[in-house]
Design a protein around this motif. Sequence first.
Motif, PDB file in Angstrom:
ATOM      1  N   LYS A  66      24.543   2.693  27.954  1.00 62.43           N
ATOM      2  CA  LYS A  66      23.875   1.738  28.847  1.00 62.43           C
ATOM      3  C   LYS A  66      22.504   1.377  28.314  1.00 62.43           C
ATOM      4  N   GLU A  67      21.776   2.383  27.823  1.00 69.75           N
ATOM      5  CA  GLU A  67      20.442   2.110  27.283  1.00 69.75           C
ATOM      6  C   GLU A  67      20.529   1.265  26.014  1.00 69.75           C
ATOM      7  N   LEU A  68      21.517   1.545  25.168  1.00 65.34           N
ATOM      8  CA  LEU A  68      21.709   0.730  23.962  1.00 65.34           C
ATOM      9  C   LEU A  68      22.037  -0.718  24.318  1.00 65.34           C
ATOM     10  N   ARG A  69      22.874  -0.892  25.318  1.00 64.71           N
ATOM     11  CA  ARG A  69      23.239  -2.241  25.748  1.00 64.71           C
ATOM     12  C   ARG A  69      22.015  -2.984  26.304  1.00 64.71           C
ATOM     13  N   LYS A  70      21.198  -2.274  27.068  1.00 66.43           N
ATOM     14  CA  LYS A  70      19.996  -2.863  27.644  1.00 66.43           C
ATOM     15  C   LYS A  70      19.027  -3.294  26.544  1.00 66.43           C
ATOM     16  N   VAL A  71      18.823  -2.422  25.554  1.00 65.41           N
ATOM     17  CA  VAL A  71      17.916  -2.729  24.453  1.00 65.41           C
ATOM     18  C   VAL A  71      18.447  -3.897  23.629  1.00 65.41           C
ATOM     19  N   LYS A  72      19.768  -3.943  23.461  1.00 72.34           N
ATOM     20  CA  LYS A  72      20.370  -5.035  22.693  1.00 72.34           C
ATOM     21  C   LYS A  72      20.129  -6.375  23.388  1.00 72.34           C
ATOM     22  N   LYS A  73      20.233  -6.388  24.714  1.00 77.79           N
ATOM     23  CA  LYS A  73      19.981  -7.622  25.463  1.00 77.79           C
ATOM     24  C   LYS A  73      18.534  -8.066  25.323  1.00 77.79           C
ATOM     25  N   GLU A  74      17.629  -7.086  25.189  1.00 78.04           N
ATOM     26  CA  GLU A  74      16.214  -7.405  25.039  1.00 78.04           C
ATOM     27  C   GLU A  74      15.879  -7.844  23.619  1.00 78.04           C
ATOM     28  N   GLY A  75      16.839  -7.707  22.694  1.00 77.27           N
ATOM     29  CA  GLY A  75      16.645  -8.173  21.331  1.00 77.27           C
ATOM     30  C   GLY A  75      15.913  -7.203  20.433  1.00 77.27           C
ATOM     31  N   ALA A  76      16.029  -5.909  20.686  1.00 79.46           N
ATOM     32  CA  ALA A  76      15.355  -4.916  19.857  1.00 79.46           C
ATOM     33  C   ALA A  76      16.051  -4.795  18.502  1.00 79.46           C
ATOM     34  N   ASP A  77      15.319  -4.256  17.533  1.00 79.47           N
ATOM     35  CA  ASP A  77      15.890  -4.078  16.201  1.00 79.47           C
ATOM     36  C   ASP A  77      16.622  -2.736  16.102  1.00 79.47           C
ATOM     37  N   LYS A  78      17.151  -2.460  14.910  1.00 80.25           N
ATOM     38  CA  LYS A  78      17.959  -1.253  14.731  1.00 80.25           C
ATOM     39  C   LYS A  78      17.151   0.026  14.847  1.00 80.25           C
ATOM     40  N   SER A  79      15.853  -0.043  14.591  1.00 76.31           N
ATOM     41  CA  SER A  79      15.046   1.175  14.712  1.00 76.31           C
ATOM     42  C   SER A  79      14.990   1.638  16.174  1.00 76.31           C
ATOM     43  N   GLY A  80      15.046   0.689  17.102  1.00 77.33           N
ATOM     44  CA  GLY A  80      15.101   1.047  18.522  1.00 77.33           C
ATOM     45  C   GLY A  80      16.390   1.774  18.856  1.00 77.33           C
ATOM     46  N   ASN A  81      17.489   1.311  18.267  1.00 74.77           N
ATOM     47  CA  ASN A  81      18.778   1.973  18.467  1.00 74.77           C
ATOM     48  C   ASN A  81      18.751   3.391  17.904  1.00 74.77           C
ATOM     49  N   LYS A  82      18.126   3.546  16.735  1.00 77.12           N
ATOM     50  CA  LYS A  82      18.058   4.869  16.117  1.00 77.12           C
ATOM     51  C   LYS A  82      17.282   5.837  16.994  1.00 77.12           C
ATOM     52  N   GLU A  83      16.201   5.362  17.585  1.00 78.59           N
ATOM     53  CA  GLU A  83      15.396   6.223  18.455  1.00 78.59           C
ATOM     54  C   GLU A  83      16.199   6.662  19.687  1.00 78.59           C
ATOM     55  N   ILE A  84      16.920   5.719  20.268  1.00 76.79           N
ATOM     56  CA  ILE A  84      17.743   6.034  21.445  1.00 76.79           C
ATOM     57  C   ILE A  84      18.817   7.053  21.079  1.00 76.79           C
ATOM     58  N   ASN A  85      19.537   6.790  19.985  1.00 78.53           N
ATOM     59  CA  ASN A  85      20.587   7.715  19.556  1.00 78.53           C
ATOM     60  C   ASN A  85      20.014   9.095  19.250  1.00 78.53           C
ATOM     61  N   LYS A  86      18.874   9.131  18.576  1.00 76.14           N
ATOM     62  CA  LYS A  86      18.238  10.407  18.233  1.00 76.14           C
ATOM     63  C   LYS A  86      17.907  11.197  19.494  1.00 76.14           C
ATOM     64  N   LYS A  87      17.352  10.512  20.484  1.00 73.22           N
ATOM     65  CA  LYS A  87      16.968  11.170  21.738  1.00 73.22           C
ATOM     66  C   LYS A  87      18.182  11.805  22.421  1.00 73.22           C
ATOM     67  N   TYR A  88      19.262  11.051  22.531  1.00 73.75           N
ATOM     68  CA  TYR A  88      20.440  11.556  23.245  1.00 73.75           C
ATOM     69  C   TYR A  88      21.193  12.617  22.441  1.00 73.75           C
ATOM     70  N   TYR A  89      21.288  12.431  21.126  1.00 77.33           N
ATOM     71  CA  TYR A  89      21.998  13.430  20.327  1.00 77.33           C
ATOM     72  C   TYR A  89      21.211  14.732  20.238  1.00 77.33           C
ATOM     73  N   GLN A  90      19.883  14.670  20.251  1.00 76.81           N
ATOM     74  CA  GLN A  90      19.101  15.903  20.305  1.00 76.81           C
ATOM     75  C   GLN A  90      19.402  16.653  21.599  1.00 76.81           C
ATOM     76  N   LYS A  91      19.523  15.912  22.672  1.00 72.24           N
ATOM     77  CA  LYS A  91      19.844  16.528  23.961  1.00 72.24           C
ATOM     78  C   LYS A  91      21.221  17.200  23.893  1.00 72.24           C
ATOM     79  N   ILE A  92      22.174  16.531  23.271  1.00 76.12           N
ATOM     80  CA  ILE A  92      23.526  17.087  23.148  1.00 76.12           C
ATOM     81  C   ILE A  92      23.491  18.380  22.355  1.00 76.12           C
ATOM     82  N   PHE A  93      22.823  18.350  21.203  1.00 77.97           N
ATOM     83  CA  PHE A  93      22.846  19.513  20.319  1.00 77.97           C
ATOM     84  C   PHE A  93      21.966  20.655  20.809  1.00 77.97           C
TER      85      PHE A  93
END
Length: 114
Positions: A66-93
Amino acid sequence: MKNVFFTCVFFLGLSISGFAQNDQIVEKANTIVKEMNDEIMSVDKSLALSKDQEAQLKTIHVNRLKELRKVKKEGADKSGNKEINKKYYQKIFKEVLTKDQIKARKTAKENSKE
Protein backbone atom coordinates in the motif's frame (compact mmCIF):
# COMPACT_ATOMS: atom_id res chain seq x y z
CA MET A 1 -34.71 11.18 -9.45
CA LYS A 2 -32.40 10.12 -12.27
CA ASN A 3 -29.58 12.20 -10.77
CA VAL A 4 -29.91 10.45 -7.41
CA PHE A 5 -29.90 7.05 -9.10
CA PHE A 6 -26.81 7.83 -11.20
CA THR A 7 -25.03 9.30 -8.18
CA CYS A 8 -25.70 6.12 -6.19
CA VAL A 9 -24.49 3.93 -9.06
CA PHE A 10 -21.36 6.08 -9.42
CA PHE A 11 -20.42 5.79 -5.74
CA LEU A 12 -21.19 2.07 -5.75
CA GLY A 13 -18.81 1.65 -8.69
CA LEU A 14 -16.08 3.59 -6.92
CA SER A 15 -16.39 1.54 -3.76
CA ILE A 16 -16.31 -1.75 -5.68
CA SER A 17 -13.17 -0.72 -7.56
CA GLY A 18 -11.54 0.18 -4.23
CA PHE A 19 -12.28 -3.27 -2.86
CA ALA A 20 -10.89 -4.90 -6.02
CA GLN A 21 -7.59 -3.06 -5.64
CA ASN A 22 -7.37 -4.04 -1.99
CA ASP A 23 -8.03 -7.68 -2.91
CA GLN A 24 -5.15 -7.54 -5.40
CA ILE A 25 -2.80 -6.27 -2.70
CA VAL A 26 -3.87 -9.00 -0.28
CA GLU A 27 -3.48 -11.66 -2.97
CA LYS A 28 0.01 -10.40 -3.85
CA ALA A 29 0.97 -10.38 -0.16
CA ASN A 30 -0.27 -13.98 0.18
CA THR A 31 1.85 -14.98 -2.81
CA ILE A 32 4.96 -13.33 -1.38
CA VAL A 33 4.48 -15.05 1.99
CA LYS A 34 3.92 -18.42 0.31
CA GLU A 35 7.09 -18.02 -1.77
CA MET A 36 9.08 -17.09 1.33
CA ASN A 37 7.75 -20.14 3.17
CA ASP A 38 8.55 -22.38 0.20
CA GLU A 39 12.13 -21.05 0.11
CA ILE A 40 12.59 -21.77 3.82
CA MET A 41 11.01 -25.22 3.57
CA SER A 42 13.19 -26.15 0.58
CA VAL A 43 16.15 -26.18 2.97
CA ASP A 44 14.49 -27.56 6.12
CA LYS A 45 10.81 -28.44 6.42
CA SER A 46 10.93 -28.13 10.22
CA LEU A 47 11.57 -24.38 9.88
CA ALA A 48 8.26 -23.69 8.14
CA LEU A 49 6.48 -20.48 9.06
CA SER A 50 3.95 -20.74 11.86
CA LYS A 51 0.41 -19.45 11.37
CA ASP A 52 1.25 -16.45 13.56
CA GLN A 53 4.33 -15.66 11.48
CA GLU A 54 2.33 -15.99 8.26
CA ALA A 55 -0.29 -13.56 9.57
CA GLN A 56 2.38 -11.07 10.63
CA LEU A 57 4.14 -11.32 7.28
CA LYS A 58 0.89 -10.83 5.36
CA THR A 59 0.12 -7.70 7.38
CA ILE A 60 3.60 -6.31 6.83
CA HIS A 61 3.51 -7.00 3.10
CA VAL A 62 0.03 -5.50 2.70
CA ASN A 63 1.23 -2.33 4.43
CA ARG A 64 4.40 -2.31 2.31
CA LEU A 65 2.50 -2.72 -0.94
CA LYS A 66 0.00 0.00 0.00
CA GLU A 67 2.81 2.39 0.85
CA LEU A 68 4.61 1.57 -2.41
CA ARG A 69 1.43 2.19 -4.36
CA LYS A 70 0.88 5.51 -2.56
CA VAL A 71 4.45 6.66 -3.27
CA LYS A 72 4.13 5.60 -6.90
CA LYS A 73 1.01 7.75 -7.29
CA GLU A 74 2.94 10.68 -5.84
CA GLY A 75 5.62 10.16 -8.50
CA ALA A 76 8.55 9.24 -6.26
CA ASP A 77 11.73 7.77 -7.72
CA LYS A 78 13.17 4.30 -7.15
CA SER A 79 15.22 5.40 -4.16
CA GLY A 80 11.94 6.02 -2.32
CA ASN A 81 10.86 2.47 -3.11
CA LYS A 82 14.18 1.13 -1.83
CA GLU A 83 13.75 2.96 1.46
CA ILE A 84 10.23 1.59 1.91
CA ASN A 85 11.31 -1.96 1.08
CA LYS A 86 14.33 -1.68 3.39
CA LYS A 87 12.15 -0.50 6.27
CA TYR A 88 9.64 -3.34 5.95
CA TYR A 89 12.17 -6.10 5.26
CA GLN A 90 14.23 -5.04 8.28
CA LYS A 91 11.07 -5.42 10.34
CA ILE A 92 10.50 -8.90 8.87
CA PHE A 93 14.04 -10.09 9.53
CA LYS A 94 14.34 -8.56 13.00
CA GLU A 95 10.87 -9.17 14.42
CA VAL A 96 9.18 -12.06 12.61
CA LEU A 97 11.64 -14.62 11.27
CA THR A 98 13.95 -16.66 13.48
CA LYS A 99 17.70 -16.77 12.81
CA ASP A 100 17.41 -20.32 11.51
CA GLN A 101 14.64 -19.30 9.09
CA ILE A 102 16.73 -16.39 7.83
CA LYS A 103 19.71 -18.70 7.26
CA ALA A 104 17.51 -21.24 5.46
CA ARG A 105 16.05 -18.55 3.20
CA LYS A 106 19.51 -17.21 2.42
CA THR A 107 20.72 -20.73 1.58
CA ALA A 108 17.72 -21.29 -0.69
CA LYS A 109 18.38 -18.00 -2.51
CA GLU A 110 22.04 -18.93 -3.02
CA ASN A 111 21.07 -22.38 -4.31
CA SER A 112 18.58 -20.90 -6.76
CA LYS A 113 21.25 -18.59 -8.22
CA GLU A 114 23.48 -21.54 -9.04
